[in-house]
Design a protein around this motif. Structure first.
Motif, short mmCIF file in Angstrom:
data_model
loop_
_atom_site.label_atom_id
_atom_site.label_comp_id
_atom_site.label_asym_id
_atom_site.label_seq_id
_atom_site.Cartn_x
_atom_site.Cartn_y
_atom_site.Cartn_z
N PRO A 42 91.24 19.48 -55.73
CA PRO A 42 91.43 20.15 -57.01
C PRO A 42 91.10 19.24 -58.19
O PRO A 42 90.93 18.04 -58.02
N GLY A 43 91.05 19.85 -59.35
CA GLY A 43 90.86 19.07 -60.54
C GLY A 43 90.23 19.86 -61.66
O GLY A 43 89.69 20.94 -61.46
N ASP A 44 90.35 19.28 -62.84
CA ASP A 44 89.72 19.84 -64.03
C ASP A 44 88.38 19.13 -64.18
O ASP A 44 88.33 17.92 -64.36
N PRO A 45 87.27 19.86 -64.09
CA PRO A 45 85.96 19.20 -64.16
C PRO A 45 85.74 18.45 -65.48
O PRO A 45 85.00 17.48 -65.51
N PHE A 70 84.56 22.36 -56.44
CA PHE A 70 84.63 21.36 -57.51
C PHE A 70 83.29 20.64 -57.63
O PHE A 70 82.86 20.29 -58.73
N GLY A 71 82.59 20.48 -56.50
CA GLY A 71 81.25 19.88 -56.51
C GLY A 71 80.26 20.71 -57.31
O GLY A 71 79.34 20.18 -57.93
N ARG A 91 90.83 33.67 -56.12
CA ARG A 91 91.63 33.24 -54.98
C ARG A 91 91.45 34.24 -53.84
O ARG A 91 91.36 35.44 -54.06
N GLY A 92 91.39 33.74 -52.63
CA GLY A 92 91.42 34.60 -51.47
C GLY A 92 90.07 34.79 -50.79
O GLY A 92 89.06 34.21 -51.16
N GLN A 110 87.40 31.97 -51.65
CA GLN A 110 87.41 31.24 -52.91
C GLN A 110 88.82 30.77 -53.26
O GLN A 110 89.81 31.41 -52.91
N ASN A 111 88.86 29.65 -53.98
CA ASN A 111 90.12 29.12 -54.48
C ASN A 111 89.80 28.18 -55.64
O ASN A 111 89.74 26.97 -55.47
#
Length: 190
Positions: A42-45, A70-71, A91-92, A110-111
């Motif tokens: 996870p993370g904030d790009p 995230f990539g 999500r899901g 997706q998440n």
């Protein structure tokens, strides 16, 4: 990184080396990697400048790149596009995504709570000077960018999770696409 991602890459002939997110460009060069893969967060790009700079350096050197989730967001930032927080994250399972390259709808898992800010139509110029870029995938639910493909450098990404499919395996071909990209760039087997 998920075990399934490592397995999918290894099944396609990659010798996978997992590195910490703090790796420097010099350390990465010392490994002598033929390609670069960024996995999910996870993370904030917007808070990942070091990873974006590392990726930009690798792209300038012509290193083939594939990013998931995230990539995808980090590739978007490396190419010079913005990112934004979705009002309601994706999500899901069973999220329909249009693959513009193949003309098919993929049922995806997706998440994520962030997305790349780029128009889904047309060929764009990379604001960061990496040539032409196109949105390769987008959500059929809300037109959110679900993938990027650089046309002048060996790089592509998807926002969803081709490695995570409890049911359909519509997106496993992306690992084959990455292998073909690396082989065409490096002239040898992955």
């Amino acid at each position: 990184m998920k075990t399934s991602t490592l397995r999918y890459l290894a099944q396609r002939g990659f010798d996978v080396i997992v590195v910490p997110q703090s790796i420097s460009a010099d350390e990465l060069r010392a490994i002598g990697a033929d390609a670069l893969f960024y996995s999910n967060g996870p993370g904030d790009p917007a808070a990942s400048d070091a990873q974006v700079e590392l990726l930009q350096g690798a792209l300038r050197e012509g290193t083939p790149f594939f990013g998931i989730c995230f990539g995808n967001q980090l590739l978007g930032r490396a190419l010079g596009f913005g990112t934004y927080k979705l009002p309601f994250g994706h999500r899901g399972i069973n999220q329909p995504v249009w693959d513009k390259t193949t003309g098919t709808v993929e049922i995806t898992s997706q998440n994520h709570g962030f997305a790349v800010d780029a128009p889904v139509d047309g060929v764009l110029d990379s604001p960061a000077g990496f040539g032409r870029v196109e949105v390769s995938h987008f959500s059929l639910n809300d037109n959110v960018v679900e993938g990027l493909r650089a046309l002048d450098i060996p790089a592509f990404s998807v926002q969803y999770h081709p490695e995570a499919a409890a049911g359909p395996h519509d997106s496993k071909h992306l690992f084959d696409r990455f292998r073909e990209l690396v082989i065409s760039r490096n002239g040898a087997s992955a």
